[in-house]
Design a protein around this motif. Structure first.
Motif, PDB file in Angstrom:
ATOM      1  N   LEU A  56      -2.986   9.860   7.545  1.00 58.43           N
ATOM      2  CA  LEU A  56      -1.708   9.793   8.235  1.00 58.43           C
ATOM      3  C   LEU A  56      -0.627  10.198   7.241  1.00 58.43           C
ATOM      4  O   LEU A  56      -0.379   9.487   6.264  1.00 58.43           O
ATOM      5  N   ARG A  57      -0.005  11.347   7.478  1.00 58.36           N
ATOM      6  CA  ARG A  57       1.063  11.847   6.615  1.00 58.36           C
ATOM      7  C   ARG A  57       2.410  11.427   7.199  1.00 58.36           C
ATOM      8  O   ARG A  57       2.710  11.675   8.371  1.00 58.36           O
ATOM      9  N   LEU A  58       3.263  10.827   6.355  1.00 60.85           N
ATOM     10  CA  LEU A  58       4.587  10.402   6.789  1.00 60.85           C
ATOM     11  C   LEU A  58       5.649  11.187   6.030  1.00 60.85           C
ATOM     12  O   LEU A  58       5.566  11.324   4.806  1.00 60.85           O
ATOM     13  N   PRO A  59       6.656  11.722   6.727  1.00 61.66           N
ATOM     14  CA  PRO A  59       7.707  12.483   6.038  1.00 61.66           C
ATOM     15  C   PRO A  59       8.553  11.587   5.153  1.00 61.66           C
ATOM     16  O   PRO A  59       8.716  10.383   5.425  1.00 61.66           O
ATOM     17  N   GLY A  60       9.072  12.162   4.086  1.00 56.22           N
ATOM     18  CA  GLY A  60       9.883  11.380   3.151  1.00 56.22           C
ATOM     19  C   GLY A  60      10.974  12.214   2.515  1.00 56.22           C
ATOM     20  O   GLY A  60      11.128  13.407   2.804  1.00 56.22           O
ATOM     21  N   TRP A  61      11.729  11.573   1.644  1.00 60.09           N
ATOM     22  CA  TRP A  61      12.822  12.235   0.936  1.00 60.09           C
ATOM     23  C   TRP A  61      12.340  12.721  -0.425  1.00 60.09           C
ATOM     24  O   TRP A  61      11.499  12.100  -1.060  1.00 60.09           O
ATOM     25  N   LYS A  62      12.900  13.835  -0.885  1.00 54.76           N
ATOM     26  CA  LYS A  62      12.616  14.300  -2.238  1.00 54.76           C
ATOM     27  C   LYS A  62      13.278  13.372  -3.248  1.00 54.76           C
ATOM     28  O   LYS A  62      14.368  12.852  -3.024  1.00 54.76           O
ATOM     29  N   VAL A  63      12.586  13.170  -4.370  1.00 56.73           N
ATOM     30  CA  VAL A  63      13.139  12.360  -5.451  1.00 56.73           C
ATOM     31  C   VAL A  63      14.065  13.248  -6.277  1.00 56.73           C
ATOM     32  O   VAL A  63      13.627  14.288  -6.796  1.00 56.73           O
ATOM     33  N   PRO A  64      15.351  12.889  -6.411  1.00 57.62           N
ATOM     34  CA  PRO A  64      16.306  13.780  -7.102  1.00 57.62           C
ATOM     35  C   PRO A  64      15.874  14.182  -8.505  1.00 57.62           C
ATOM     36  O   PRO A  64      16.008  15.326  -8.910  1.00 57.62           O
ATOM     37  N   SER A  65      15.343  13.238  -9.269  1.00 54.66           N
ATOM     38  CA  SER A  65      14.963  13.536 -10.652  1.00 54.66           C
ATOM     39  C   SER A  65      13.596  14.194 -10.775  1.00 54.66           C
ATOM     40  O   SER A  65      13.234  14.673 -11.839  1.00 54.66           O
ATOM     41  N   ASP A  66      12.831  14.209  -9.680  1.00 57.30           N
ATOM     42  CA  ASP A  66      11.478  14.769  -9.714  1.00 57.30           C
ATOM     43  C   ASP A  66      11.132  15.288  -8.321  1.00 57.30           C
ATOM     44  O   ASP A  66      10.485  14.591  -7.529  1.00 57.30           O
ATOM     45  N   PRO A  67      11.553  16.508  -7.985  1.00 55.30           N
ATOM     46  CA  PRO A  67      11.382  17.019  -6.618  1.00 55.30           C
ATOM     47  C   PRO A  67       9.943  17.206  -6.184  1.00 55.30           C
ATOM     48  O   PRO A  67       9.678  17.475  -5.022  1.00 55.30           O
ATOM     49  N   GLU A  68       8.977  17.050  -7.104  1.00 55.24           N
ATOM     50  CA  GLU A  68       7.573  17.095  -6.702  1.00 55.24           C
ATOM     51  C   GLU A  68       7.202  15.894  -5.834  1.00 55.24           C
ATOM     52  O   GLU A  68       6.287  15.957  -5.031  1.00 55.24           O
ATOM     53  N   ASP A  69       7.908  14.771  -6.031  1.00 58.00           N
ATOM     54  CA  ASP A  69       7.547  13.522  -5.377  1.00 58.00           C
ATOM     55  C   ASP A  69       8.308  13.331  -4.067  1.00 58.00           C
ATOM     56  O   ASP A  69       9.321  14.002  -3.800  1.00 58.00           O
ATOM     57  N   ARG A  70       7.824  12.386  -3.260  1.00 59.97           N
ATOM     58  CA  ARG A  70       8.464  12.022  -1.999  1.00 59.97           C
ATOM     59  C   ARG A  70       8.567  10.504  -1.910  1.00 59.97           C
ATOM     60  O   ARG A  70       7.693   9.776  -2.382  1.00 59.97           O
ATOM     61  N   ILE A  71       9.637  10.044  -1.266  1.00 63.87           N
ATOM     62  CA  ILE A  71       9.799   8.627  -0.948  1.00 63.87           C
ATOM     63  C   ILE A  71       9.797   8.489   0.563  1.00 63.87           C
ATOM     64  O   ILE A  71      10.705   8.969   1.245  1.00 63.87           O
TER      65      ILE A  71
END
Length: 403
Positions: free
Chosen positions: A53-68
């Motif tokens: 189950l994939r849930l959309p998230g926000w990009k991490v400002p200091s590390d755009p590879e990650d999602r919150i």
């Protein structure tokens, strides 16, 4: 069939040790009677899979590879998905942890987490403006609180178990490394792989090559490897260092190599495809260099050894269990001169590399995904069998006893 709901704030295509560990579990547990479903972030247009189950998230400002993933959305999805599960396995200590704990309480399920990351060390590298003492205290307090919420915390090494006990964690700690799919990295056609990779990257057949594989991040201590290379080249002038991986420290590392006059002797390869390019890269190298102080296990070190690469590595934290055997590697101190001397020694001694390479292959077999995944499945079954009887079931059980 045992049903396990895994929770993570990170997963492929985000490449790191946590993503790799999750994939190893997902690939191997079915053979041991465990069905896994995973909740993880959506990074882009990943293809939907019935068990993820994939849930959309926000990009991490200091590390755009990650999602919150928004915590409320993650909590709602987890509460719904956990109705299917027998056990919840949390892989990261962020939003996924709190959503997993809430779902475990709601459905009265055992809940475990794998302690992948030594945040006591990480915080100092990414929050350098803050005093080290308070940062360490904060990391320990958060880890203590989170681990004491769990049925069991899985730690990948004895060193991590010792460290967490020092934090004051009283809940059970279970030492269980993550296995490595060794067949993927065993160099069955090593001469051809070596020649192919070196030709593709313009590396002469006889040039000595040291390799680092991993995320280009400050906690990996790659800058130390570049400094060690500069010293080692005084004895072994042609030594080349390959760095396979990307991450937030990449630009700083490139500038460091240039500043030290090592740009021609350090190659930044970026991410390599694990199915084809990475095995070829292992085959093309002569030795593996690893100097991280923060690893909870060191999966890439096991991969390299499975590929027959002797290593020069620091035997600290998670790598200590692997390297304590005294096989397959030179283990200098964290002193820069000592590490550089070991690099030069191994790069210049073909007979030593051959002997340590054979030992590395043999040692890696003890860390196979098949053996360790079987132990994980057994742990799941034990925790499910021993979980407290839910309150509604307990009332029915009590009435039956009275009758």
């Amino acid at each position: 069939m045992t049903r396990v709901l895994m929770m993570s704030d990170v997963y492929f295509p985000r490449i790191n040790g946590v993503s790799t560990a999750i994939e190893t579990h997902r690939s191997g547990l079915a053979a041991h009677g465990v069905e896994v479903r995973l909740i993880a972030p959506r990074y882009g247009d990943e293809e939907d899979q019935p068990d993820i189950l994939r849930l959309p998230g926000w990009k991490v400002p200091s590390d755009p590879e990650d999602r919150i993933v928004p915590p409320l959305a993650l909590r709602r999805a987890t509460l719904k998905a956990a109705a299917w599960a027998d056990l919840i396995h949390i892989q990261t200590p962020f939003s996924a942890h709190y959503a997993g704990i809430a779902a475990a309480k709601r459905h009265r399920l055992p809940v475990v987490a794998t302690y992948h990351t030594l945040f006591e060390e990480y915080l100092q590298l990414y929050a350098k403006r803050f005093p080290a003492g308070p940062l360490r205290a904060l990391a320990r307090a958060v880890s203590r609180h989170q681990c004491n919420q769990l049925t069991t915390t899985i730690v990948p090494s004895l060193a991590m178990q010792e460290r967490l006990r020092e934090y004051g964690i009283r809940a059970p700690l279970h030492v269980l490394p993550t296995g490595v799919p060794l067949g993927q990295f065993t160099a069955t056609e090593r001469p051809a792989q070596r020649a192919r990779f070196r030709a593709r990257h313009g590396i002469p057949p006889d040039q000595p090559v040291a390799l680092f594989v991993g995320r280009a991040a400050h906690e990996k201590n790659i800058g130390f490897l570049i400094e060690a290379l500069a010293l080692a080249r005084r004895t072994c002038p042609n030594l080349l260092l390959l760095i396979a991986g990307e991450g937030p420290a990449l630009a700083d590392l490139q500038r460091q190599a240039e500043r030290l006059g090592q740009s021609a002797h350090v190659r930044f390869l970026g991410y390599l495809d694990r199915a084809h390019e990475l095995p070829d890269c292992y085959a093309a190298a002569d030795l593996f260099a690893f100097a991280s102080h923060t690893e909870t296990q060191g999966l890439v070190l096991i991969e390299a050894m499975a590929a027959g690469l002797p290593a020069v590595a620091l035997a600290v934290m998670g790598t200590r269990d692997l390297l304590a055997a005294g096989r397959g590697a030179l283990t200098p101190s964290a002193d820069l001169a000592d590490f550089a001397a070991a690099l030069a020694q191994l790069a210049g001694d073909a007979a030593l590399r051959e002997r340590l390479g054979r030992e590395a292959c043999e040692l890696a077999q003890e860390w196979s995904d098949e053996a360790l995944t079987a132990r994980l499945a057994a742990l799941y079954r034990e925790l499910i069998a021993n979980r407290p009887i839910p309150e509604t079931a307990w009332k029915a059980h009590s009435k039956a006893k009275q009758v």
